[in-house]
Design an enzyme around this catalytic site. Structure first.
Site, PDB file in Angstrom:
ATOM      1  N   GLY A  92       0.847  -1.190   0.000  1.00  0.00           N
ATOM      2  CA  GLY A  92       0.000   0.000   0.000  1.00  0.00           C
ATOM      3  C   GLY A  92       0.878   1.233   0.000  1.00  0.00           C
ATOM      4  O   GLY A  92       1.998   1.207   0.512  1.00  0.00           O
ATOM      5  N   GLN A 121       2.944   9.812   1.361  1.00  0.00           N
ATOM      6  CA  GLN A 121       4.216   9.090   1.433  1.00  0.00           C
ATOM      7  C   GLN A 121       5.150   9.408   0.267  1.00  0.00           C
ATOM      8  O   GLN A 121       6.320   9.034   0.295  1.00  0.00           O
ATOM      9  CB  GLN A 121       3.972   7.582   1.503  1.00  0.00           C
ATOM     10  CG  GLN A 121       3.360   7.149   2.813  1.00  0.00           C
ATOM     11  CD  GLN A 121       3.173   5.662   2.847  1.00  0.00           C
ATOM     12  OE1 GLN A 121       2.182   5.134   2.318  1.00  0.00           O
ATOM     13  NE2 GLN A 121       4.130   4.971   3.437  1.00  0.00           N
ATOM     14  N   CYS A 132       5.776   0.061   7.825  1.00  0.00           N
ATOM     15  CA  CYS A 132       5.412   1.191   6.977  1.00  0.00           C
ATOM     16  C   CYS A 132       6.599   1.579   6.121  1.00  0.00           C
ATOM     17  O   CYS A 132       7.729   1.649   6.611  1.00  0.00           O
ATOM     18  CB  CYS A 132       4.984   2.363   7.863  1.00  0.00           C
ATOM     19  SG  CYS A 132       4.519   3.842   6.953  1.00  0.00           S
ATOM     20  N   LEU A 133       6.347   1.846   4.850  1.00  0.00           N
ATOM     21  CA  LEU A 133       7.421   2.260   3.946  1.00  0.00           C
ATOM     22  C   LEU A 133       8.067   3.567   4.396  1.00  0.00           C
ATOM     23  O   LEU A 133       9.230   3.813   4.098  1.00  0.00           O
ATOM     24  CB  LEU A 133       6.882   2.407   2.514  1.00  0.00           C
ATOM     25  CG  LEU A 133       6.384   1.124   1.852  1.00  0.00           C
ATOM     26  CD1 LEU A 133       5.757   1.426   0.499  1.00  0.00           C
ATOM     27  CD2 LEU A 133       7.501   0.098   1.722  1.00  0.00           C
ATOM     28  N   HIS A 160      -4.570   1.183   7.222  1.00  0.00           N
ATOM     29  CA  HIS A 160      -3.241   1.808   7.304  1.00  0.00           C
ATOM     30  C   HIS A 160      -3.147   2.988   6.342  1.00  0.00           C
ATOM     31  O   HIS A 160      -2.690   4.068   6.707  1.00  0.00           O
ATOM     32  CB  HIS A 160      -2.177   0.743   6.980  1.00  0.00           C
ATOM     33  CG  HIS A 160      -0.771   1.225   7.072  1.00  0.00           C
ATOM     34  ND1 HIS A 160       0.058   0.908   8.120  1.00  0.00           N
ATOM     35  CD2 HIS A 160      -0.023   1.994   6.239  1.00  0.00           C
ATOM     36  CE1 HIS A 160       1.245   1.467   7.928  1.00  0.00           C
ATOM     37  NE2 HIS A 160       1.218   2.122   6.791  1.00  0.00           N
ATOM     38  N   GLU A 161      -3.597   2.787   5.091  1.00  0.00           N
ATOM     39  CA  GLU A 161      -3.504   3.857   4.092  1.00  0.00           C
ATOM     40  C   GLU A 161      -4.483   4.998   4.395  1.00  0.00           C
ATOM     41  O   GLU A 161      -4.145   6.167   4.215  1.00  0.00           O
ATOM     42  CB  GLU A 161      -3.724   3.308   2.677  1.00  0.00           C
ATOM     43  CG  GLU A 161      -2.697   2.276   2.242  1.00  0.00           C
ATOM     44  CD  GLU A 161      -1.252   2.650   2.508  1.00  0.00           C
ATOM     45  OE1 GLU A 161      -0.879   3.841   2.360  1.00  0.00           O
ATOM     46  OE2 GLU A 161      -0.471   1.760   2.884  1.00  0.00           O
ATOM     47  N   HIS A 173      -2.936   7.168   6.870  1.00  0.00           N
ATOM     48  CA  HIS A 173      -1.976   8.087   6.236  1.00  0.00           C
ATOM     49  C   HIS A 173      -2.689   9.311   5.671  1.00  0.00           C
ATOM     50  O   HIS A 173      -2.209  10.440   5.813  1.00  0.00           O
ATOM     51  CB  HIS A 173      -1.227   7.401   5.088  1.00  0.00           C
ATOM     52  CG  HIS A 173       0.022   6.691   5.508  1.00  0.00           C
ATOM     53  ND1 HIS A 173       1.085   7.325   6.127  1.00  0.00           N
ATOM     54  CD2 HIS A 173       0.386   5.393   5.388  1.00  0.00           C
ATOM     55  CE1 HIS A 173       2.040   6.444   6.362  1.00  0.00           C
ATOM     56  NE2 HIS A 173       1.640   5.267   5.934  1.00  0.00           N
TER      57      HIS A 173
END
Length: 195
Positions: free
Chosen positions: A71, A76, A118-119, A160-161, A164
């Site tokens: 994702g 991000q 998380c990226l 999660h997204e 964000h």
């Protein structure tokens, strides 16, 4: 979102977003890391659905795959917009690609505590309590409204997204002790020029 891939949890998502024909080389955006202000403020709603937005979503998928994520949200990659892409198959199933513009959770049930990463916070993971099932209402890259139900990893990726897009990082779901430990380690990495 960075997460371990599981078996075919994507059956419910098939057909939501039609795969695009291969085209010119995609732009791979660098992933914004924790500490950048864009990650902690809510994104602006998507109002214009055009070729430029479709191009952005394709670049976001390419950037997500390059970073080995499942994702990726616009914040991000440094864009304060309410759009994210999800593919829990890591690119193995083109029908699993989901674009979420202006998404919102309309129903959630069950609870599962799983390890999450998380990226934007590479190298750190923590156990986060998320719904086992969620139903999301969103728009695709063409502006068409749809609802989709996700379970397990897909539900986790959706939540999660969406977090964000609301300026919330998974760190905020961890215990204060775990959160402070990660923040101290990141501060040390920053001092060493490694963050």
């Amino acid at each position: 979102m960075r997460d371990k891939l599981t078996s075919s949890e994507i059956a419910n998502a098939a057909g939501t977003e039609t795969p695009q024909a291969p085209s010119a080389a995609r732009k791979i955006y660098p992933i914004v890391k924790y500490g950048d202000a864009v990650l902690e403020k809510p994104g602006a709603p998507i109002k214009i659905f055009d070729a430029e937005l479709e191009q952005l979503t394709e670049d976001m998928f390419a950037s997500m795959y390059a970073a080995q994520g499942v994702g990726l949200s616009a914040p991000q990659i440094g864009l304060s917009l309410r759009i994210a892409v999800v593919d829990v198959t890591g690119g193995k199933n083109p029908e699993a690609r989901i674009v979420l513009a202006n998404p919102e959770v309309v129903h959630a049930e069950g609870e599962v505590r799983e390890e999450e990463g998380c990226l934007s916070i590479p190298g750190f993971r923590g156990y986060v309590l998320r719904p086992q099932f969620v139903t999301i209402k969103a728009q695709n890259a063409k502006g068409e409204t749809f609802e989709i139900r996700g379970e397990n990893l897909l539900a986790r990726a959706f939540c999660h997204e969406i977090d964000h897009l609301n300026g919330i990082l998974f760190l905020q779901h961890l215990s204060m002790l775990k959160r402070d430990l990660i923040k101290r380690k990141i501060k040390k990495l920053r001092k060493q020029g490694e963050w």
